[in-house]
Design an enzyme around this catalytic site. Structure first.
Site, PDB file in Angstrom:
ATOM      1  N   GLU A  88      -9.416  -5.671  -3.637  1.00  0.00           N
ATOM      2  CA  GLU A  88      -8.748  -4.536  -2.986  1.00  0.00           C
ATOM      3  C   GLU A  88      -9.718  -3.580  -2.276  1.00  0.00           C
ATOM      4  O   GLU A  88      -9.497  -3.193  -1.126  1.00  0.00           O
ATOM      5  CB  GLU A  88      -7.946  -3.731  -4.015  1.00  0.00           C
ATOM      6  CG  GLU A  88      -6.719  -4.426  -4.571  1.00  0.00           C
ATOM      7  CD  GLU A  88      -5.493  -4.324  -3.682  1.00  0.00           C
ATOM      8  OE1 GLU A  88      -5.600  -3.844  -2.541  1.00  0.00           O
ATOM      9  OE2 GLU A  88      -4.422  -4.752  -4.137  1.00  0.00           O
ATOM     10  N   HIS A 109      -7.911  -5.356   0.583  1.00  0.00           N
ATOM     11  CA  HIS A 109      -6.647  -4.623   0.579  1.00  0.00           C
ATOM     12  C   HIS A 109      -5.830  -4.994   1.811  1.00  0.00           C
ATOM     13  O   HIS A 109      -6.288  -4.843   2.944  1.00  0.00           O
ATOM     14  CB  HIS A 109      -6.942  -3.114   0.574  1.00  0.00           C
ATOM     15  CG  HIS A 109      -5.736  -2.251   0.482  1.00  0.00           C
ATOM     16  ND1 HIS A 109      -4.893  -2.257  -0.614  1.00  0.00           N
ATOM     17  CD2 HIS A 109      -5.217  -1.329   1.343  1.00  0.00           C
ATOM     18  CE1 HIS A 109      -3.922  -1.373  -0.426  1.00  0.00           C
ATOM     19  NE2 HIS A 109      -4.094  -0.819   0.752  1.00  0.00           N
ATOM     20  N   SER A 143       0.848  -1.201   0.000  1.00  0.00           N
ATOM     21  CA  SER A 143       0.000   0.000   0.000  1.00  0.00           C
ATOM     22  C   SER A 143       0.879   1.245   0.000  1.00  0.00           C
ATOM     23  O   SER A 143       1.643   1.455  -0.942  1.00  0.00           O
ATOM     24  CB  SER A 143      -0.963  -0.044   1.191  1.00  0.00           C
ATOM     25  OG  SER A 143      -1.956   0.943   1.078  1.00  0.00           O
TER      26      SER A 143
END
Length: 556
Positions: free
Chosen positions: A338, A432, A220
């Site tokens: 995600e 995610h 990320s």
């Protein structure tokens, strides 16, 4: 024989005279001591590994050093204890029910420390440097999820680090630029990461690591940081491979001019200073951190890199296009679900399939047929999730891998598509960061995960985690992901090859057929029109600019 061990023997002898039984004759393991440039460190032995925590890699960025490049780390006399993590960098507290809430045990502006997990004995072992995620605004290397033990047990020297977050790490301001010898400001969190890599270069051999074989790795915002490091000339030569898990490639503010519909970074910083009531740089540096955070939040500040011509010389997308990024092997991927934990980014769904189709045709023009093939009206929710996933993560990831391969470097792509029972029950499959427990081996009843996360613990989950750890370690060691008994992971250049991590690893090709081509055409049009290409997609998208010449995506 150590004095402590002799003492235990004597104690057992004495107690046995009085008829007592000495059941356990166990000496505490000797705590390892390592000499680094600043002095000596005393770590701990944890399940057979040598572990050192809270090691300062830079001078504390406090007081007059707030919003300055990190300085050389201070030295110390004697032996410094390295048994506990240093505090996390300053960040707001999050509601306990926030999905990603993972509060560091403590917080401070004096936070530039790193941690090392090393095998019991090693020489010139591969090194992985982990950069945590959290939107460049939250997170800490002390998160139990990021325990490097499973990497060290596979022969890696694993390093994790803190870096400045939020406005303290990413604020630019005209006065800060004026006092800088280079006439720039911002990017302090990135400069911290570069300083940490320099520390690793100078010291990791003392822990058995090879300074000539360093892999940077992040997820990320950590993957975004990997992208920054790939494009920053200041980081060149400090690492030799890169792993990016769920990166993005949006446009970023430039230091002194408005681009892609964004104000300049200095304008953004000046607005925060005004909102905080700081009339000059002295007042800005004297601000209480909470007051600074409130002002930044009120101005909708997004921590991110600044294109300043030096630390970040140009937009990431432009540097990759010109093949001026670091020429190193790359492994990168994204998750199939995600945005299932990022639903606030989605607009309200349309009332019907006809409305959805009409909105897409109106906004996407000649690209609408390709868009609707990829994201059809027959599954509005699924299509909205997939379209946002691809616009933010999928396109950016495949583009990085594609261009690294085009530059002649080994580049590997993956799609994480696994779902354990609890995650499936909560409709969060492959959300995610859900790849992280598998990459770090945090599977089963004893796993250390954020409080609100599902907990994978099945046999298939454990097997997939073992496979991913083997692939990641192999890549760090040799630049080629592999493992005994595992499917061959071919480089992307071999027919758009990728590894599909579902129930088990499966080698395949072209992960989302036609996605990259459609998204790339869309981005290029917005780019030429001076528009940001991030977030606003699907029924929330602004009108797509027309093509400069006829484009056919019908074959995709």
């Amino acid at each position: 024989m150590s004095a402590k061990f002799r003492g235990l023997i004597c104690q057992c002898v004495i107690t046995s005279i009085f008829g007592l039984f000495c059941a356990d004759l166990v000496a505490e393991p000797e705590r390892p001591v390592v000499a680094v440039v600043q002095g000596k460190l005393r770590g701990v032995v944890d399940r057979g590994l040598r572990v050192f925590k809270g090691i300062p890699y830079a001078a504390p960025p406090v007081g007059e050093r707030r919003w300055k490049a990190p300085g050389a780390p201070v030295t110390w006399p004697g032996v410094r204890d390295a048994a506990v993590f240093g505090p996390g960098c300053m960040q707001p507290s999050l509601p306990k029910d926030y999905f990603y809430a993972d509060e560091p045990p403590s917080k401070s502006e004096d936070c530039l420390t790193l941690n090392i997990w090393a095998p019991p004995s090693s020489h010139r072992a591969p090194v992985i440097v982990w950069i945590h995620g959290g939107g460049l605004g939250i997170g800490s290397s002390a998160s139990p999820l990021y325990d490097g033990g499973n990497f060290a047990r596979r022969g890696v020297v694993f390093v994790s680090l803190n870096y400045r977050l939020g406005a303290l790490g990413w604020l630019a301001h005209p006065a800060l630029s004026a006092e800088s010898g280079d006439g720039i400001s911002g990017n302090y969190g990135l400069l911290d990461q570069i300083q940490a890599l320099e520390w690793v270069r100078d010291n990791v051999a003392a822990f058995g690591g090879d300074p000539g074989n360093v892999t940077i790795m992040g997820e990320s915002a950590g993957a975004l940081s990997v992208s920054y490091l790939l494009t920053s000339p200041l980081a060149r030569g400090l690492f030799h491979r890169a792993i990016a898990q769920s990166p993005n490639a949006r446009a970023f503010p430039e230091l002194q001019q408005s681009v892609y519909g964004m104000p300049s970074a200095e304008q953004i910083g000046a607005g925060i200073a005004r909102a905080a009531g700081a009339a000059d740089l002295e007042a800005l540096r004297a601000l209480d951190v909470d007051a600074l955070q409130r002002a930044a939040t009120g101005q909708h500040f997004r921590p991110q890199g600044t294109v300043d011509g030096r630390v970040l010389p140009a937009q990431i997308i432009d540097i990759f296009d010109a093949r001026r990024q670091a020429q190193v092997p790359l492994l990168a991927g994204f998750n199939s679900g995600e945005v299932k934990t990022q639903l606030l980014l989605l607009p309200k769904p349309p009332s019907s399939a006809d409305v959805y189709t009409a909105e897409i045709r109106k906004r996407y023009g000649d690209l609408a047929p390709a868009f609707l093939r990829l994201y059809p009206a027959s599954d509005i929710r699924g299509s909205m999730l997939a379209a946002l996933r691809d616009a933010v993560y999928g396109w950016a990831t495949e583009r990085m891998v594609r261009l690294q391969a085009a530059a002649g470097q080994p580049a590997y792509l993956y799609l994480f598509d696994h779902c354990d029972a609890e995650t499936a029950a909560r409709d969060l499959c492959a959300f995610h960061a859900s790849d992280l427990p598998y990459v770090f081996g945090q599977i089963g009843p004893g796993a250390s995960l954020p409080a609100n996360w599902p907990r994978p613990e099945g046999a298939a989950d454990r097997a997939l985690s073992e496979a991913m750890l083997d692939y990641w370690v192999s890549f760090a060691r040799s630049g080629v992901p592999g493992g005994q008994g595992l499917p061959e992971w071919r480089p992307y250049s071999k027919g758009q090859s990728y590894m599909h991590f579902a129930e088990r690893p499966v080698a395949s090709s072209d992960p989302v057929s036609g996605m990259f081509e459609m998204q790339e055409e869309l981005v290029q049009r917005r780019r030429r029109a001076g528009e940001q290409w991030f977030f606003k997609v699907g029924i929330a998208a602004p009108q797509v600019p027309p093509a400069q010449s006829p484009v056919s995506l019908s074959g995709q």
